[in-house]
Design a protein around this motif. Structure first.
Motif, PDB file in Angstrom:
ATOM      1  N   GLN A  47      28.559  35.430  38.125  1.00 27.45           N
ATOM      2  CA  GLN A  47      28.127  36.443  37.327  1.00 27.45           C
ATOM      3  C   GLN A  47      28.170  36.550  36.036  1.00 27.45           C
ATOM      4  O   GLN A  47      28.227  37.711  35.333  1.00 27.45           O
ATOM      5  N   ARG A  91      33.712  39.460  36.813  1.00 25.89           N
ATOM      6  CA  ARG A  91      33.859  40.161  38.116  1.00 25.89           C
ATOM      7  C   ARG A  91      34.340  41.688  37.898  1.00 25.89           C
ATOM      8  O   ARG A  91      34.128  42.555  38.226  1.00 25.89           O
ATOM      9  N   ARG A  94      31.750  43.825  35.953  1.00 22.75           N
ATOM     10  CA  ARG A  94      30.253  43.568  36.902  1.00 22.75           C
ATOM     11  C   ARG A  94      29.543  45.220  36.470  1.00 22.75           C
ATOM     12  O   ARG A  94      28.166  45.044  36.244  1.00 22.75           O
TER      13      ARG A  94
END
Length: 798
Positions: A47, A91, A94
């Motif tokens: 991510q 994370r 996000r």
């Protein structure tokens, strides 16, 4: 300033030998990697944005999103140590992506060296912040904080976002404290269903973090109010800081009562308020989960339990559908399959017949010494063509706990995750396998066979990171759980997310309150409580058997489509083959007639399909009829004996050679009654046809026939005669039946009474036994008479 360290690259002491097999595995690993995921220490599944020379300008300059970039070198040891922290930060933030995003660039790559030099990077790792709408002359703002703590990095990003001097980014919500005037006039300029007010102190970051966490959700707005805003504090009666209140247009408000007052708990509760949905996604409708078609019928289920139907469906899909894409299996794929089946055979907590089938498949696979097998041969074992007793793998898909509101949601991936969790928990309880055996079996199957290749690449990437560090089965349970949560975090908000089943960090607070805690204001997992919860949740004792087809029906259907060769009878010791052959021989001789099987009338338990499901309710595991937990799982208890096979009815009475089969005498007598009644009806019908007919008055009348006495047959015999007449089935030899009936008419009434319910063979045997007993009594009489005479002679002597 960020510290950096130059580290020499480590070389392997013994390089691997080059071989065709190693080359094939290397090429397969490269094929698994997603597009653009070969950037040093990071992949797209982490991510973060992977920057290159061609993309750096479009990402960093004149963009509506602020970007924090890590400049690193893949050979740097400190960069390797920092990479997990940067991935965790990605994370954790996000949901902030519309306002601020994270990116990386590998300066060790020769193609990127010019870019790193352009931005003045001299050491690794280096973090720089680029404001939204930065110009091409900008080189970023250097981070001046220690890069050791996730909380410190997250809060420093917020500080950097708040330093905007020019126009505020359009995607970023206001982070400054709200005043009483703004709150009073909020609903005049905003059309949202919920307004959340986070009351906190000036040095708290909870309110700003919650605002950014809700950035991608609609129908809700979040504002932070400081404790110095006395008007709002007194109106809402706030006494705790931080605390969250919901304010509505009509003026009423309510406090958000949570287990703990913190950022994670506030964000989780607000994201699941009624009407709050992720941007770009319509709100879920109750009608979406109960369509009026036969393609998919919604099944009511308990969200706090695991269903055996999902586990058996996972087995069917993986072994019969996914493996079917591989006509031949060899090399590493064959080794992975053997390990996978072996783990299933050892630890699958299923029903007896399913476990027997998995053990038979494992035995067959382990006995294969050839380097290559065909899937057709494996499928024959899965379908039990060899006739292994009490073994069957159900066919078909029956999703219950893993069903989705649409056919393309959840289902197989959900069931595979559930299967992996259940197997790890069962392995811990049995202690017959180690942690690496379990995890490597899952890894091998996903690597070679899982249909979603990008998903397989992500799983392989997670396995390479830390799977080899797992030593205990308890750690294996936690490792699989943490990776499942990582996947949920990555897929939250994606097109594959079911709106009725949002991907959250599991277990949620309402399901396991003790699993969550706060450390220095941040959410933290209580791993001991998480492990205890997982062991209980995935325990075999709590798996529900709803919506499953009975074992007897599965075995009956399998036997109906199964041909058992004669040569396997003596080897397997299966009496079913011999019984089936005997019945076939009797049918050929005209002596046995099989009774038609009765249809199974048992229905699957479950609730009505049209009952509405509340997506936000979690039932209490201790309540409800489906939640009664037995001491042992139902499939581990002593299974009741299967109902005895229906014995054939004996019609012909010719003596046959004795067999070892055990005959049910009650069934024999009942079938004999049916045969006698059938004979009488058949002879009467044949006699009617043989007699002449006369036509009187335009009607046909039988001549010479005597009316049948009403009491000649009992009521049960009349009913059986009517059923036989409707079916049109006649059994036995006609000539012998005529002679038998005529002989019965010659006998007297007493003979008929004595022979009622017995065949001619039975009467003959009785007469023979009577004669033998008479001869025995006569012999005993003569013996004692001679004995008495002999003794009298001795007494008469002087």
């Amino acid at each position: 300033m960020a510290r950096f360290r130059r580290c020499a690259s480590r070389r392997s002491a013994s390089p691997p030998r080059s071989s065709p097999q190693v080359l094939v595995l290397a090429l397969s690993a490269c094929a698994l990697l997603p597009w653009g995921a070969q950037a040093g220490l990071y992949t797209q599944s982490d991510q973060v944005v992977l920057l290159t020379t061609s993309t750096v300008d479009s990402v960093l300059f004149n963009s509506s999103v602020a970007v924090v970039v890590e400049f690193y070198a893949s050979w740097c040891g400190h960069c390797v140590s920092f990479a997990p922290l940067w991935k965790s930060l990605a994370r954790d933030t996000r949901e902030w992506k519309p306002a601020v995003d994270l990116a990386v660039i590998d300066c060790a790559d020769s193609e990127n060296w010019e870019v790193c030099t352009r931005f003045g990077v001299r050491g690794y790792p280096t973090l720089k912040f680029f404001h939204a709408y930065s110009s091409k002359e900008s080189t970023g703002v250097l981070f001046q904080v220690p890069m050791r703590n996730l909380t410190t990095l997250r809060r420093h990003i917020i500080n950097m976002v708040e330093t905007y001097k020019d126009s505020w980014p359009p995607a970023c919500p206001p982070l400054e404290p709200a005043s009483q005037v703004e709150i009073d006039k909020f609903f005049e300029t905003n059309s949202v269903e919920h307004l959340a007010l986070v009351f906190e102190k000036a040095d708290s970051y909870v309110g700003r973090e919650v605002i950014l966490d809700l950035l991608q959700f609609e129908n809700i707005a979040v504002r932070r109010v400081l404790d110095t805003e006395e008007g709002l504090v007194s109106r809402f009666g706030v006494t705790d800081f931080p605390s969250c209140y919901l304010y509505y247009p009509d003026g009423h408000f309510t406090r958000l009562r949570l287990q703990m007052e913190g950022r994670t708990f506030f964000s989780y509760a607000l994201q699941r308020l009624p009407g709050v949905v992720r941007s770009g996604k319509p709100p879920p409708l109750a009608s979406d989960i109960s369509p009026n078609n036969t393609e998919m019928q919604w099944k009511q289920f308990n969200r706090t339990r695991v269903y055996m139907a999902d586990l058996e469906s996972a087995l069917h899909y993986s072994l019969r559908l996914e493996l079917a894409a591989h006509p031949t299996i060899s090399g590493g794929a064959l080794t992975a399959l053997k390990r996978y089946i072996s783990i299933l055979a050892k630890h699958f907590p299923g029903r007896r017949v399913v476990r027997n089938l998995l053990q038979a498949a494992d035995t067959w696979l382990q006995s294969q010494e050839d380097p290559e097998i065909s899937y057709k041969s494996l499928l024959a074992v899965l379908d039990n063509k060899a006739g292994t007793p009490e073994a069957v793998l159900p066919k078909g898909l029956q999703w219950v706990g893993c069903q989705g509101s649409k056919p393309h949601f959840r289902r197989y991936p959900c069931s595979m995750w559930t299967l992996f969790h259940v197997i790890t928990v069962e392995a811990l309880n049995s202690s017959i396998s180690d942690a690496q055996d379990i995890l490597q079996a899952f890894r091998g199957y996903v690597y070679y066979y899982f249909g979603c290749r990008e998903c397989a690449a992500h799983f392989e990437h997670m396995a390479k990171e830390s799977m080899n560090l797992v030593k205990k089965l308890s750690d294996a349970i936690l490792w699989l759980w943490s990776r499942h949560n990582r996947v949920n975090n990555r897929l939250a908000g994606a097109l594959s997310e079911d709106p009725h089943f949002p991907k959250v960090q599991w277990p949620p607070p309402e399901l396991c309150p003790k699993c969550h805690s706060l450390e220095l204001g941040d959410h933290a997992w209580n791993y001991r409580e998480v492990l205890s919860f997982l062991q209980e949740y995935y325990s075999a004792n709590r798996i529900l058997l709803d919506y499953l087809e009975p074992e007897t029906e599965l075995l009956r259907r399998q036997r109906g489509h199964q041909v058992i060769p004669k040569e396997n009878e003596e080897v397997t010791g299966d009496h079913t083959a011999r019984a089936a052959r005997d019945v076939h021989e009797d049918l050929e001789e005209g002596q046995v007639q099989e009774e038609p099987p009765q249809e199974d009338q048992e229905e699957h338990p479950g609730m009505e399909d049209n009952q509405e499901l509340d997506a936000d309710q979690f039932a209490d595991p201790g309540e409800g009829g489906n939640d009664v937990t037995p001491d042992l799982p139902p499939w581990k208890k002593a299974a009741p004996e299967e109902a005895a096979a229906r014995r054939p009815s004996i019609v012909g009475l010719r003596p046959r050679e004795p067999r070892e089969d055990i005959v049910d005498l009650d069934s024999f007598v009942n079938q004999h009654y049916k045969a006698k009644a059938l004979r009488a009806a058949l002879i009467s019908q044949r006699a009617r046809k043989a007699l002449p007919r006369q036509h009187e008055g335009g009607e046909l009348q039988d001549v010479g026939l005597q009316p049948m006495e009403p009491d000649q047959f009992s009521w049960g015999e009349k009913q059986r005669l009517q059923k036989r007449a409707l079916t049109g089935k006649y059994t036995g030899l006609e000539e012998e039946e005529e002679l038998d009936v005529r002989s019965q008419s010659i006998r007297g009434p007493w003979m008929s009474v004595l022979s009622l319910g017995f065949s001619r063979l039975d009467v003959s045997l009785c007469m023979l036994l009577y004669m033998l007993s008479s001869l025995c009594l006569l012999a005993m009489y003569h013996y004692f008479q001679l004995r008495v005479r002999h003794r009298r002679g001795k007494v008469a002597l002087p």
